[in-house]
Design an enzyme around this catalytic site. Structure first.
Site, PDB file in Angstrom:
ATOM      1  N   LYS A   1      39.345  34.946  33.630  1.00 42.94           N
ATOM      2  CA  LYS A   1      39.496  36.095  32.750  1.00 42.94           C
ATOM      3  C   LYS A   1      39.944  37.345  33.495  1.00 42.94           C
ATOM      4  O   LYS A   1      40.769  38.105  33.014  1.00 42.94           O
ATOM      5  CB  LYS A   1      38.160  36.343  32.043  1.00 42.94           C
ATOM      6  CG  LYS A   1      38.163  37.493  31.050  1.00 42.94           C
ATOM      7  CD  LYS A   1      38.971  37.131  29.838  1.00 42.94           C
ATOM      8  CE  LYS A   1      39.031  38.251  28.822  1.00 42.94           C
ATOM      9  NZ  LYS A   1      40.137  38.028  27.877  1.00 42.94           N
TER      10      LYS A   1
ATOM     11  N   GLU B   1      54.047  37.681  23.526  1.00 42.32           N
ATOM     12  CA  GLU B   1      52.601  37.482  23.455  1.00 42.32           C
ATOM     13  C   GLU B   1      52.280  36.145  22.789  1.00 42.32           C
ATOM     14  O   GLU B   1      51.392  35.419  23.236  1.00 42.32           O
ATOM     15  CB  GLU B   1      51.966  38.672  22.713  1.00 42.32           C
ATOM     16  CG  GLU B   1      50.473  38.592  22.467  1.00 42.32           C
ATOM     17  CD  GLU B   1      49.633  38.481  23.728  1.00 42.32           C
ATOM     18  OE1 GLU B   1      50.163  38.629  24.852  1.00 42.32           O
ATOM     19  OE2 GLU B   1      48.421  38.217  23.600  1.00 42.32           O
TER      20      GLU B   1
ATOM     21  N   HIS C   1      72.699  33.911  24.627  1.00 42.81           N
ATOM     22  CA  HIS C   1      73.109  33.995  26.034  1.00 42.81           C
ATOM     23  C   HIS C   1      72.474  32.892  26.888  1.00 42.81           C
ATOM     24  O   HIS C   1      72.479  32.988  28.108  1.00 42.81           O
ATOM     25  CB  HIS C   1      72.757  35.371  26.600  1.00 42.81           C
ATOM     26  CG  HIS C   1      73.493  36.481  25.899  1.00 42.81           C
ATOM     27  ND1 HIS C   1      74.830  36.720  26.076  1.00 42.81           N
ATOM     28  CD2 HIS C   1      73.066  37.378  24.986  1.00 42.81           C
ATOM     29  CE1 HIS C   1      75.205  37.736  25.321  1.00 42.81           C
ATOM     30  NE2 HIS C   1      74.150  38.152  24.637  1.00 42.81           N
TER      31      HIS C   1
ATOM     32  N   CYS D   1      35.947  34.586  40.075  1.00 46.58           N
ATOM     33  CA  CYS D   1      34.628  34.336  40.629  1.00 46.58           C
ATOM     34  C   CYS D   1      33.586  35.266  40.019  1.00 46.58           C
ATOM     35  O   CYS D   1      33.822  36.456  39.852  1.00 46.58           O
ATOM     36  CB  CYS D   1      34.585  34.491  42.144  1.00 46.58           C
ATOM     37  SG  CYS D   1      35.726  33.440  43.023  1.00 46.58           S
TER      38      CYS D   1
ATOM     39  N   LYS E   1      50.209  33.149  24.592  1.00 45.54           N
ATOM     40  CA  LYS E   1      48.985  32.572  24.005  1.00 45.54           C
ATOM     41  C   LYS E   1      49.107  31.057  23.923  1.00 45.54           C
ATOM     42  O   LYS E   1      48.171  30.341  24.261  1.00 45.54           O
ATOM     43  CB  LYS E   1      48.735  33.106  22.594  1.00 45.54           C
ATOM     44  CG  LYS E   1      48.226  34.513  22.443  1.00 45.54           C
ATOM     45  CD  LYS E   1      46.835  34.782  22.946  1.00 45.54           C
ATOM     46  CE  LYS E   1      46.832  35.135  24.404  1.00 45.54           C
ATOM     47  NZ  LYS E   1      47.022  36.454  24.824  1.00 45.54           N
TER      48      LYS E   1
ATOM     49  N   GLU F   1      49.136  29.333  27.599  1.00 46.09           N
ATOM     50  CA  GLU F   1      47.940  29.390  28.450  1.00 46.09           C
ATOM     51  C   GLU F   1      46.784  28.547  27.923  1.00 46.09           C
ATOM     52  O   GLU F   1      45.962  28.093  28.701  1.00 46.09           O
ATOM     53  CB  GLU F   1      47.501  30.831  28.729  1.00 46.09           C
ATOM     54  CG  GLU F   1      46.933  31.592  27.570  1.00 46.09           C
ATOM     55  CD  GLU F   1      46.480  32.996  27.960  1.00 46.09           C
ATOM     56  OE1 GLU F   1      46.065  33.206  29.102  1.00 46.09           O
ATOM     57  OE2 GLU F   1      46.527  33.872  27.079  1.00 46.09           O
TER      58      GLU F   1
ATOM     59  N   ASN G   1      33.263  37.235  46.015  1.00 45.24           N
ATOM     60  CA  ASN G   1      34.410  37.298  45.110  1.00 45.24           C
ATOM     61  C   ASN G   1      35.456  38.163  45.798  1.00 45.24           C
ATOM     62  O   ASN G   1      35.155  39.282  46.202  1.00 45.24           O
ATOM     63  CB  ASN G   1      33.974  37.920  43.773  1.00 45.24           C
ATOM     64  CG  ASN G   1      35.147  38.236  42.870  1.00 45.24           C
ATOM     65  OD1 ASN G   1      36.185  37.565  42.926  1.00 45.24           O
ATOM     66  ND2 ASN G   1      34.995  39.246  42.038  1.00 45.24           N
ATOM     67  N   GLY G   2      36.679  37.652  45.946  1.00 51.37           N
ATOM     68  CA  GLY G   2      37.723  38.425  46.619  1.00 51.37           C
ATOM     69  C   GLY G   2      38.418  37.550  47.646  1.00 51.37           C
ATOM     70  O   GLY G   2      38.295  36.326  47.622  1.00 51.37           O
TER      71      GLY G   2
ATOM     72  N   ARG H   1      34.868  33.982  34.356  1.00 52.46           N
ATOM     73  CA  ARG H   1      35.551  34.536  35.531  1.00 52.46           C
ATOM     74  C   ARG H   1      36.080  33.454  36.474  1.00 52.46           C
ATOM     75  O   ARG H   1      36.798  33.744  37.425  1.00 52.46           O
ATOM     76  CB  ARG H   1      34.591  35.438  36.316  1.00 52.46           C
ATOM     77  CG  ARG H   1      34.082  36.618  35.532  1.00 52.46           C
ATOM     78  CD  ARG H   1      33.128  37.436  36.366  1.00 52.46           C
ATOM     79  NE  ARG H   1      33.803  38.043  37.490  1.00 52.46           N
ATOM     80  CZ  ARG H   1      34.418  39.209  37.465  1.00 52.46           C
ATOM     81  NH1 ARG H   1      34.422  39.918  36.369  1.00 52.46           N
ATOM     82  NH2 ARG H   1      35.030  39.679  38.524  1.00 52.46           N
TER      83      ARG H   1
ATOM     84  N   TRP I   1      36.574  30.699  41.143  1.00 49.52           N
ATOM     85  CA  TRP I   1      38.004  30.491  40.847  1.00 49.52           C
ATOM     86  C   TRP I   1      38.668  30.363  42.209  1.00 49.52           C
ATOM     87  O   TRP I   1      38.722  31.315  42.969  1.00 49.52           O
ATOM     88  CB  TRP I   1      38.555  31.677  40.055  1.00 49.52           C
ATOM     89  CG  TRP I   1      39.978  31.489  39.630  1.00 49.52           C
ATOM     90  CD1 TRP I   1      40.412  30.835  38.519  1.00 49.52           C
ATOM     91  CD2 TRP I   1      41.156  31.974  40.293  1.00 49.52           C
ATOM     92  NE1 TRP I   1      41.787  30.865  38.459  1.00 49.52           N
ATOM     93  CE2 TRP I   1      42.275  31.560  39.528  1.00 49.52           C
ATOM     94  CE3 TRP I   1      41.383  32.714  41.463  1.00 49.52           C
ATOM     95  CZ2 TRP I   1      43.582  31.856  39.892  1.00 49.52           C
ATOM     96  CZ3 TRP I   1      42.686  33.008  41.820  1.00 49.52           C
ATOM     97  CH2 TRP I   1      43.773  32.583  41.032  1.00 49.52           C
TER      98      TRP I   1
HETATM   99  O1  M6R Z   1      42.202  42.509  32.299  1.00 51.10           O
HETATM  100  P1  M6R Z   1      43.674  42.716  32.238  1.00 51.10           P
HETATM  101  O2  M6R Z   1      44.132  43.196  30.889  1.00 51.10           O
HETATM  102  O3  M6R Z   1      44.190  43.605  33.316  1.00 51.10           O
HETATM  103  O4  M6R Z   1      44.289  41.273  32.438  1.00 51.10           O
HETATM  104  C1  M6R Z   1      45.668  41.076  32.510  1.00 51.10           C
HETATM  105  C2  M6R Z   1      46.000  39.605  32.408  1.00 51.10           C
HETATM  106  O5  M6R Z   1      45.392  38.883  33.426  1.00 51.10           O
HETATM  107  C3  M6R Z   1      45.580  39.006  31.065  1.00 51.10           C
HETATM  108  O6  M6R Z   1      46.128  39.698  29.986  1.00 51.10           O
HETATM  109  C4  M6R Z   1      45.991  37.531  30.985  1.00 51.10           C
HETATM  110  O7  M6R Z   1      47.381  37.411  30.957  1.00 51.10           O
HETATM  111  C5  M6R Z   1      45.367  36.860  29.770  1.00 51.10           C
HETATM  112  N1  M6R Z   1      44.958  35.532  30.120  1.00 51.10           N
HETATM  113  C6  M6R Z   1      46.290  36.781  28.606  1.00 51.10           C
HETATM  114  O8  M6R Z   1      45.721  36.144  27.509  1.00 51.10           O
END
Ligand code: M6R
Length: 612
Positions: A607, A485, A508, A2, A489, A492, A99-100, A27, A73
């Protein structure tokens, strides 16, 4: 999670709020809304993007110099027009954005319903605005007093801005565990979740602390007090941010811009912190607490998502180069168990945003137990930067794309510097090796640029993979977190199911998944485990898997086995993740574009995850 923006002053509020919401859309983008006060209280809100809100607003009179806006969000209540913020009081006088999460909303809602309040939405937020209304009317309080009283009754996290038709010369803003910035202009104020909507108008800001309430008045005066009604001395800071950093700069997407920026952002992360000629490494925040960190029984990293992957790489590096025991924890798990921690431990939080709720909560536990806390953070002035005992900024600049890219490589730079400094001080790195790694680090920006120049080659690989339903990512040692990672990527932003695995673990279980339809990305740049990774590739090929290998330049053995190969320039092995992740970022980007996905705002994500 948010985005909030608000304005009071002499300008027209609506265009400021709309532009602010566009900047904050990273956000959350389930719905958006704006309330404007101009004699009457007008609220317009819409499911979907800020552009959808803009379209429905076109036919409405949005004149007015005071207003609040929100991009959502969803947590409580599905994304629709009714659950969108702002939420208004039952009598239509008060409007609020939030927000929260208000955790005890159900109890409060029941009590208010018993007193005749009728709710329109399924949100926790609507309960808060009704509670403010209740106190204002029942106890004859002004807005500020009613907000203060209501906040003392709620449990949970909030950043809120509230306006009242009966007091059109004031906005009231408050925060607890969700970020909020007050921008101070000339007889005008801005409030926002981060500085991005504010920077165009003023550089003077106050970052509110937890349980602080800001009261900003149209005459240019403002007060910050805490929830116990005690006046606080606000710290006015100067923003170090340029508006161009928040624009796409000619790229189609923020993610591509941020990937392409990496030669610069990596250089920024190490600027002034290394000198290869003189052979030194320096990391201010670390040096302040050097002895305590060197003597730590354990270093415990807490992080989420991509930042957690950085921490895994740090575990390999710090244990190998500095011989200090390291543990890596998902902040979201760590906070809910009863971790054994002492004042001999050092807890390092890694976070791009510096606002991730789980990471913040993990830090609280570390502080309670007396551990030294350290933040590796991108956003200057963020909550994690402020609550930790010490820390290092990664200096990657604003990262807007939901998929983290340049923050990852800048986190790695800082973590490598940390491993080198600790190793140097402990005497566990031979000086020749230290100098070699510093030279290696200095060469990274140029080598990343060389990889980026080959993006057309990566696009061709992406074309081959774009329609696959699944993908496997394998790596050994330092490249295992890179594989994780790469998988994150891809999943998501393209919604392809992807899993990262240590290459040796494949036998395994995951090997059962391999057939001619399974692309297997193998990050194969480990010189030390070359033969073993070659065997892993043979195992995949024997089961008809499609191998896409990221290899060191000149690796003819793996190139001869793999279906597709991408070469990265030679670099010292501890530094390879800085290069091997780049083609994986680009492949995910191109696949997402080819599949018609929303690259910068993937579904269901936001984000900055400021809720549990
Ligand atoms: O702001 P932060 O680094 O604490 O965020 C952590 C995760 O939410 C963030 O890395 C998320 O997994 C991303 N979408 C990855 O690309």
């Amino acid at each position: 999670m948010c985005g909030i923006v608000a304005y009071i002053g002499e300008k027209q509020a609506f265009p400021i709020l709309l532009e602010g919401l566009k900047r904050l859309e990273y956000r959350g983008y389930d719905s958006a809304g704006i309330s404007i006060l101009n004699g009457t209280l007008k609220t317009v809100k819409k499911k979907g993007k800020v552009s959808d809100l803009e379209a429905v607003s076109a036919t409405i009179d949005t004149t007015g110099t005071l207003g609040i806006g929100h991009t959502r969000w969803a947590t409580h209540g599905k994304p629709d027009d009714i659950n969108a913020h702002p939420h208004n009081s039952g009598d239509g006088t008060i409007s609020l954005v939030h927000n929260g999460i208000i955790e005890n909303y159900a109890t409060i809602k029941k009590a208010l319903e018993d007193r005749g309040h009728v709710f329109k939405s399924q949100t926790d937020t609507e309960v808060l605005v009704h509670l403010i209304e209740e106190f204002k009317n029942q106890d004859n309080l002004d807005l500020e007093q009613a907000v203060t009283k209501a906040l003392s009754r709620v449990v949970g996290a909030y950043a809120i801005v509230v306006v009242d038709k009966e007091n059109p010369n004031q906005i009231v803003a408050a925060r607890k565990s969700s970020p909020l910035v007050l921008g101070i202009g000339d007889k005008e104020f801005y409030v926002a979740s981060d500085a991005s909507p504010i920077i165009k108008y003023t550089k003077k800001v106050v970052y509110l602390n937890d349980e602080e309430i800001a009261i900003a008045n149209r005459d240019g005066s403002f007060v910050v007090k805490n929830i116990h009604n005690e006046i606080q001395e606000p710290v006015i800071q100067e923003l170090d941010l340029k508006i161009e950093q928040l624009e796409k700069g000619g790229y189609d997407h923020f993610m591509l811009k941020e990937i392409m920026e990496q030669p610069t952002t990596i250089a920024e992360s190490m600027r002034g912190r290394i000198n290869a000629e003189e052979g030194w490494v320096s990391l201010g925040g670390l040096e302040e607490h050097q002895q305590r960190i060197l003597n730590a029984h354990r270093i415990i990293f807490v992080a989420c998502g991509t930042s957690w992957h950085s921490a895994l790489i740090a575990e390999y590096l710090i244990e190998d180069l500095a011989r200090i025991p390291v543990e890596v924890e998902y902040a979201s798990e760590f906070r809910y168990r009863n971790p054994i921690l002492t004042e001999k431990d050092v807890v390092i939080a890694i976070s791009q945003s510096g606002e991730t709720a789980d990471t913040l909560a993990a830090l609280e536990i570390a502080k309670e137990k007396g551990a030294l806390t350290y933040g590796i953070v991108n956003v200057v002035g963020s909550s994690i930067a402020r609550v930790t005992d010490s820390g290092s900024y990664i200096h990657a600049g604003p990262e807007i794309g939901v998929a983290s890219t340049k923050a990852f490589t800048s986190q790695l730079v800082v973590l490598i510097l940390m491993a080198l400094k600790l190793g140097e001080k402990k005497g566990t790195i031979p000086s020749g090796m230290l100098r070699e790694l510093i030279y290696g680090l200095e060469s990274v920006p140029k080598k990343v640029a060389e990889i980026l120049e080959q993006k057309e080659k990566i696009k061709l690989i992406a074309q081959e993979i774009q329609n696959k339903p699944n993908a496997l990512y394998l790596g050994r040692g330092l490249n295992f977190p890179v594989a994780l990672e790469g998988a994150l990527k891809l999943k998501e932003i393209s919604y392809i199911h992807a899993e990262g695995y240590p290459a040796a673990e494949m036998k395994h279980g995951p090997i059962a998944l391999i057939d001619e339809d399974m692309p297997v990305f193998i990050v194969a740049t480990n010189v030390s485990a070359h033969e073993k990774i070659v065997s892993n590739i043979q195992e995949v090929k024997a089961r008809k898997g499609v191998v896409i290998a990221i290899v060191n330049e000149g690796d003819n053995i793996i190139s001869g086995l793999a279906d597709f190969t991408f070469e990265i320039p030679y670099i010292e092995e501890p530094l390879t993740p800085l290069l091997s992740v780049i083609p994986l970022q680009l492949i995910s980007y191109y696949i997402s574009v080819m599949r018609g996905c929303n690259v910068d705002q993937p579904r269901n994500l936001a984000k900055s995850v400021t809720v549990e």
